[in-house]
Motif scaffolding. Structure first.
Motif: not given
Length: 409
Positions: A134-154
């Motif tokens: 899943l892309s960071p954008a898709q993961i952000a949708g599941v976790l209800l956060t932003t794509e930037v925050a998801t990328t940093k978290r990964l």
């Protein structure tokens, strides 16, 4: 084979081999890069040579060779030294990896992603990225956060795994209690990502749902005496049983009250109910969030029609669920159940205490329409259409908005 079909074949097979390569090289980023290069090689070669009889074997061999090349390039850089263990293991065999080994590797990877040193959201994000691509954008949708925050978290998670030398293995029995809830959360989140995507061309992703169920089966087989994995699998099976009726022949959304229940899968329902009962017995009927959600799904599945639904029992179950595991989706469903059991005003009162979102506006529109407040309902759907949605869901909202506007005139 069309480019789309070719890309789909590579996507499915690529996600099934990445865990094996991660185990071999011990580096998430290196494994992902190698699989990506193997994918590009396949896109260049397969249109000419045709798809090989064993696509996964071809991709596995190619990705392993790409990883060897990457390691050699890294070792050749000035000031860089790495031992030769990776090259030795990578070079040992170009043979096909059997299903049983792939499943073991995937399970190791889930448990690695769910290491207790990682935060719960990070565990889910890392697993969703690594297990199903899943892309960071898709993961952000599941976790209800932003794509930037998801990328940093990964990025931080991968660095932490590498620095701490977290092993890719199923933990010993005494470590299972610390990891099992997170592993169950990952599998459930993976299914949710496929069953209810935030946006995209389709209402659901059959491959992602199937992969989540497969992993749920694998975890249940590993820990058959544990109530939580059994409950997760029960929930997934009961939810999946209704999938064939979610869209009509034209691909448009069919709401639960309009679904043709003859299209629901009775075998999945029967198995899901049996697993739910088994899970409840193993937990002395002290329900966890997955058992409560499965019980709600079972209530819908056991009656022959929407009119026969026991909304009082469903509301009771949602009362429990939001008290022990509150979430946006649970609160929205809780409001719908309250409207069915106690009247529209009760549902609207619960909605008023929740933050607005596209789905919140869509639910509020339907509740307002029950009270013949069609102009307000149309306004709510206008708000719902400003946010992300799958194409079928957007079409459904637009159609409902037109109906409400007509009735309000």
């Amino acid at each position: 084979m069309s480019d789309d079909a070719l890309a789909e074949t590579i996507r499915i097979e690529g996600t099934r081999i990445i865990a094996t390569l991660i185990r071999t090289v011990g580096d998430v980023q290196l494994a992902e890069d190698a699989v990506q290069e193997a994918t590009l090689a396949a896109l260049g070669a397969w249109p000419v040579t045709g798809v090989p009889p064993e696509p996964r074997a071809w991709l596995t061999v190619t990705a392993r060779r790409k990883a060897i090349d990457m390691i050699r390039r890294e070792r050749a850089r000035p000031g860089k030294e790495r031992d030769g263990l990776e090259l030795l293991e990578l070079s040992q065999s170009d043979g096909f990896v059997p299903d049983s080994v792939v499943q073991d590797d995937l399970l190791r990877l889930i448990f690695t992603c769910c290491h207790p040193t990682l935060s719960p959201p990070t565990r889910v994000a890392l697993a969703l990225r690594t297990l199903c691509g899943l892309s960071p954008a898709q993961i952000a949708g599941v976790l209800l956060t932003t794509e930037v925050a998801t990328t940093k978290r990964l990025t931080r998670a991968r660095q932490k795994i590498a620095a701490a030398h977290i092993p890719y293995r199923v933990p010993p029995e005494d470590e299972l209690p610390d990891r099992l809830p997170a592993v169950c959360a990952v599998i459930h989140s993976l299914y949710t990502a496929g069953h209810a995507p935030i946006e995209g061309e389709t209402a659901y992703d059959v491959d992602v749902c199937a992969e989540a169920i497969r992993l749920g089966e694998l975890l249940h087989e590993l820990l058959p005496e544990q109530s939580m994995p059994t409950a997760v699998l029960a929930l997934l099976l009961l939810t999946e049983a209704r999938r064939p009726a979610r869209l009509d022949e034209a691909g448009e959304v069919v709401t639960l009250d309009q679904q043709d229940r003859s299209r629901w899968d009775p075998d999945l329902i029967a198995r899901g109910v049996a697993m739910l009962n088994d899970s409840l017995e193993r937990s002395n009927r002290q329900a966890d969030p997955y058992q409560l959600q499965a019980a709600i799904a079972a209530e819908h599945a056991r009656v022959p029609s929407y009119a026969a639904t026991d909304w009082r029992e469903i509301l009771r179950l949602y009362d429990l669920l939001v008290s022990i595991a509150p979430s946006t989706s649970a609160h929205l469903a809780h409001a719908v159940a309250a409207a069915e059991a106690d009247g529209t005003a009760a549902g609207l009162a619960l909605l008023d205490g929740l933050p607005a979102s596209p789905r919140w506006h869509a639910v509020r529109a339907e509740l307002l329409a029950r009270d013949h407040r069609y102009a307000e309902a149309a306004d709510e759907l206008t708000q719902a259409l400003t946010g992300p949605a799958t194409d079928p869901e957007r079409t459904h909202r637009e159609r409902r908005r037109r109906i409400f506007l007509e009735k309000s005139g």
